[in-house]
Design a protein around this motif. Structure first.
Motif, short mmCIF file in Angstrom:
data_model
loop_
_atom_site.label_atom_id
_atom_site.label_comp_id
_atom_site.label_asym_id
_atom_site.label_seq_id
_atom_site.Cartn_x
_atom_site.Cartn_y
_atom_site.Cartn_z
N PRO A 1 38.74 37.85 46.66
CA PRO A 1 37.60 38.66 47.10
C PRO A 1 36.38 38.37 46.22
O PRO A 1 36.50 37.83 45.12
N ASP A 2 35.21 38.71 46.72
CA ASP A 2 33.98 38.50 45.95
C ASP A 2 33.96 39.33 44.67
O ASP A 2 33.41 38.92 43.66
N SER A 3 34.51 40.52 44.73
CA SER A 3 34.58 41.37 43.54
C SER A 3 35.67 42.40 43.77
O SER A 3 36.20 42.53 44.86
N GLY A 4 35.96 43.13 42.71
CA GLY A 4 36.97 44.17 42.86
C GLY A 4 37.83 44.29 41.63
O GLY A 4 37.62 43.62 40.63
N PRO A 5 38.84 45.16 41.71
CA PRO A 5 39.69 45.42 40.56
C PRO A 5 40.67 44.28 40.28
O PRO A 5 40.87 43.40 41.10
N THR A 6 41.26 44.35 39.11
CA THR A 6 42.27 43.38 38.66
C THR A 6 43.54 44.18 38.38
O THR A 6 43.66 44.79 37.32
N HIS A 7 44.48 44.15 39.31
CA HIS A 7 45.69 44.95 39.18
C HIS A 7 46.80 44.18 38.46
O HIS A 7 47.83 43.82 39.04
N LEU A 8 46.59 43.95 37.17
CA LEU A 8 47.57 43.23 36.35
C LEU A 8 48.85 44.04 36.17
O LEU A 8 49.94 43.48 36.17
N GLY A 9 48.75 45.34 36.01
CA GLY A 9 49.94 46.18 35.86
C GLY A 9 50.84 46.08 37.07
O GLY A 9 52.07 45.89 36.95
N GLN A 10 50.26 46.18 38.25
CA GLN A 10 51.04 46.05 39.49
C GLN A 10 51.61 44.64 39.60
O GLN A 10 52.74 44.46 40.06
N ALA A 11 50.86 43.63 39.17
CA ALA A 11 51.36 42.26 39.20
C ALA A 11 52.59 42.10 38.30
O ALA A 11 53.56 41.43 38.68
N LEU A 12 52.56 42.70 37.12
CA LEU A 12 53.72 42.63 36.22
C LEU A 12 54.94 43.29 36.86
O LEU A 12 56.05 42.77 36.78
N SER A 13 54.74 44.46 37.49
CA SER A 13 55.84 45.15 38.16
C SER A 13 56.41 44.30 39.29
O SER A 13 57.63 44.19 39.46
N THR A 14 55.53 43.68 40.06
CA THR A 14 55.96 42.81 41.17
C THR A 14 56.72 41.61 40.62
O THR A 14 57.77 41.24 41.16
N LEU A 15 56.22 41.02 39.56
CA LEU A 15 56.91 39.88 38.95
C LEU A 15 58.32 40.27 38.52
O LEU A 15 59.28 39.55 38.79
#
Length: 196
Positions: A61-75
């Motif tokens: 996306p052009d801009s927006g949040p960075t959901h690193l916590g959710q990415a770690l959980s998904t990983l």
């Protein structure tokens, strides 16, 4: 990431894949998965054998949040579902190597703080985190691993150098885990700054 930076990442990934595919040992033992995280966390490619891996289109996306916590959980969910543990009946997979790249900081701080201890409890072969560009916050990545590198610029040459180092790290980690040694990393190229 967007624009030139994400295009440079794609070029770097292609270079990494080409390098790994020239290594017969990697062709027999490396599997790759790609998870992207911005306002959404997406498993672009589930764990796939290197020989079968096709680099997908990576949009941002052009801009927006960075959901690193959710990415770690998904990983962690994916690793627990896709990586085969060793048991009395079968030889399992080697410990996964994780490469995290971000150009910002986690927007989902509560989830990030919840995910970090779970992430650190898992036995990964190695975790390399990359702070890409001037807006990336290294202090969050240091909570995940002692191996944090930074890239001052996000041009194609720097990303190619980074991904060449990643492929050397994968090959080194792959062999050492198979022989019971430690997964020492090769020295990074000069374009990559090690964060102490």
């Amino acid at each position: 990431m967007k624009g030139e930076a994400i295009e440079s990442v794609k070029v770097g990934l292609q270079a990494m894949l080409a390098s790994l595919r020239q290594d017969p040992f990697a062709l027999e033992s490396v599997y790759i998965s790609i998870i992207t995280f911005d306002r959404d966390v997406k498993v672009l490619v589930p764990l796939t054998e290197l020989a079968e891996f096709q680099l997908p289109s990576i949009g941002t996306p052009d801009s927006g949040p960075t959901h690193l916590g959710q990415a770690l959980s998904t990983l962690l969910e994916r690793v627990q579902g896709e990586v085969i543990p060793t048991s009395d009946e079968r030889k399992g997979d080697w410990m996964p190597l994780v490469f995290i790249m971000t150009d910002g900081s986690p927007s989902d701080l509560m989830e990030f703080r919840t995910a970090v201890p779970k992430f650190k409890r898992y036995s990964f072969g190695n975790i390399i985190a990359c702070a890409a560009g001037p807006k990336a916050k290294e202090e969050y990545l240091k909570q995940l691993t002692d191996t944090v590198v930074s890239l001052d610029t996000t041009d194609a040459a720097v990303f190619q150098s980074f991904f060449k180092w990643v492929s050397a790290s994968v090959s080194a980690g792959n062999r050492s885990q198979g022989t019971g040694g430690d997964s020492a990393l090769p020295p990074p190229p000069p374009e990559i700054n090690v964060v102490l």
